[in-house]
Write a protein that holds these residues in place. Structure first.
Motif, short mmCIF file in Angstrom:
data_model
loop_
_atom_site.label_atom_id
_atom_site.label_comp_id
_atom_site.label_asym_id
_atom_site.label_seq_id
_atom_site.Cartn_x
_atom_site.Cartn_y
_atom_site.Cartn_z
N ILE A 170 0.85 -1.20 0.00
CA ILE A 170 0.00 0.00 0.00
C ILE A 170 0.88 1.24 0.00
N GLN A 171 1.90 1.26 0.86
CA GLN A 171 2.81 2.41 0.91
C GLN A 171 3.57 2.57 -0.40
N GLU A 172 4.03 1.45 -0.95
CA GLU A 172 4.74 1.49 -2.23
C GLU A 172 3.86 2.07 -3.33
N MET A 173 2.60 1.63 -3.38
CA MET A 173 1.70 2.11 -4.43
C MET A 173 1.37 3.58 -4.23
N SER A 174 1.25 4.03 -2.99
CA SER A 174 0.99 5.44 -2.73
C SER A 174 2.11 6.29 -3.34
N GLU A 175 3.34 5.90 -3.07
CA GLU A 175 4.47 6.64 -3.62
C GLU A 175 4.53 6.54 -5.13
N ARG A 176 4.36 5.34 -5.66
CA ARG A 176 4.45 5.14 -7.10
C ARG A 176 3.36 5.93 -7.85
N LEU A 177 2.14 5.86 -7.35
CA LEU A 177 1.04 6.55 -8.02
C LEU A 177 1.26 8.05 -8.06
N GLU A 178 1.77 8.61 -6.96
CA GLU A 178 2.00 10.05 -6.94
C GLU A 178 3.20 10.46 -7.80
N LEU A 179 4.27 9.70 -7.75
CA LEU A 179 5.49 10.10 -8.47
C LEU A 179 5.48 9.73 -9.94
N GLU A 180 4.91 8.59 -10.30
CA GLU A 180 4.98 8.13 -11.68
C GLU A 180 3.73 8.44 -12.49
N ASN A 181 2.56 8.34 -11.87
CA ASN A 181 1.32 8.48 -12.64
C ASN A 181 0.59 9.78 -12.40
N GLU A 182 1.15 10.63 -11.56
CA GLU A 182 0.61 11.95 -11.31
C GLU A 182 -0.80 11.92 -10.73
N TYR A 183 -1.03 11.03 -9.79
CA TYR A 183 -2.26 11.00 -9.01
C TYR A 183 -2.03 11.76 -7.71
N VAL A 184 -3.11 12.21 -7.11
CA VAL A 184 -3.10 12.67 -5.73
C VAL A 184 -3.70 11.52 -4.94
N VAL A 185 -2.95 10.99 -3.98
CA VAL A 185 -3.37 9.79 -3.26
C VAL A 185 -3.86 10.14 -1.87
N ILE A 186 -5.04 9.63 -1.55
CA ILE A 186 -5.55 9.69 -0.18
C ILE A 186 -5.32 8.30 0.40
N GLY A 187 -4.54 8.24 1.45
CA GLY A 187 -4.10 6.95 1.97
C GLY A 187 -4.93 6.41 3.11
N ILE A 188 -4.36 5.40 3.73
CA ILE A 188 -4.97 4.69 4.85
C ILE A 188 -4.20 5.07 6.11
N ILE A 189 -4.90 5.24 7.22
CA ILE A 189 -4.26 5.59 8.48
C ILE A 189 -3.36 4.43 8.93
N PRO A 190 -2.08 4.66 9.17
CA PRO A 190 -1.17 3.56 9.46
C PRO A 190 -1.31 2.94 10.84
N HIS A 191 -1.83 3.64 11.81
CA HIS A 191 -1.82 3.12 13.17
C HIS A 191 -2.76 1.94 13.42
N VAL A 192 -3.60 1.61 12.47
CA VAL A 192 -4.54 0.51 12.69
C VAL A 192 -3.84 -0.83 12.87
N MET A 193 -2.57 -0.93 12.51
CA MET A 193 -1.86 -2.19 12.67
C MET A 193 -1.25 -2.33 14.06
N ASP A 194 -1.12 -1.25 14.81
CA ASP A 194 -0.36 -1.27 16.05
C ASP A 194 -1.17 -1.73 17.27
N ARG A 195 -2.48 -1.82 17.16
CA ARG A 195 -3.30 -2.23 18.30
C ARG A 195 -4.66 -2.67 17.79
N ASN A 196 -5.40 -3.33 18.65
CA ASN A 196 -6.76 -3.72 18.30
C ASN A 196 -7.67 -2.52 18.47
N LEU A 197 -8.51 -2.30 17.49
CA LEU A 197 -9.45 -1.17 17.54
C LEU A 197 -10.76 -1.61 18.18
#
Length: 101
Positions: free
Chosen positions: A19-46
């Motif tokens: 997901i992080q790789e695609m965020s960077e790739r889409l913005e740098l190579e394909n000229e998209y503006v990317v709205i991402g996912i909040i990263p902290h959801v992996m660090d604890r149970n919600l």
């Protein structure tokens, strides 16, 4: 300069690195503006309340976007991402997949 297409990333956090790789790739190579996912959801149970809030916020992100970009590594699309795809379709958004199904 041509207007950039706004995309919201959708995908399982088990593929966080992709997901992080695609965020960077889409913005740098394909000229998209990317709205991402909040990263902290992996660090604890919600809590269920927090999951509901994040789901609502993700739908708002989709509303703000021209399209969603589904990070479907090895074709995997989980239940929450399936719901996001359906929501995007209902809103008339373009659906772009990392991998063709």
């Amino acid at each position: 300069m041509e207007k950039r297409k706004v995309v919201t990333l959708c995908g399982s956090v088990r593929f966080w690195n992709k997901i992080q790789e695609m965020s960077e790739r889409l913005e740098l190579e394909n000229e998209y503006v990317v709205i991402g996912i909040i990263p902290h959801v992996m660090d604890r149970n919600l809590t269920e309340s927090e999951k509901d809030i994040l789901g609502e916020l993700h739908r708002i992100k989709i509303d703000l976007s021209d399209a969603i970009f589904v990070v479907n590594v090895n074709g995997y699309i989980g239940e929450s991402v399936k719901k996001e795809i359906e929501y995007a379709k209902e809103k008339g958004k373009e659906i772009i997949y990392l991998e063709n199904n």
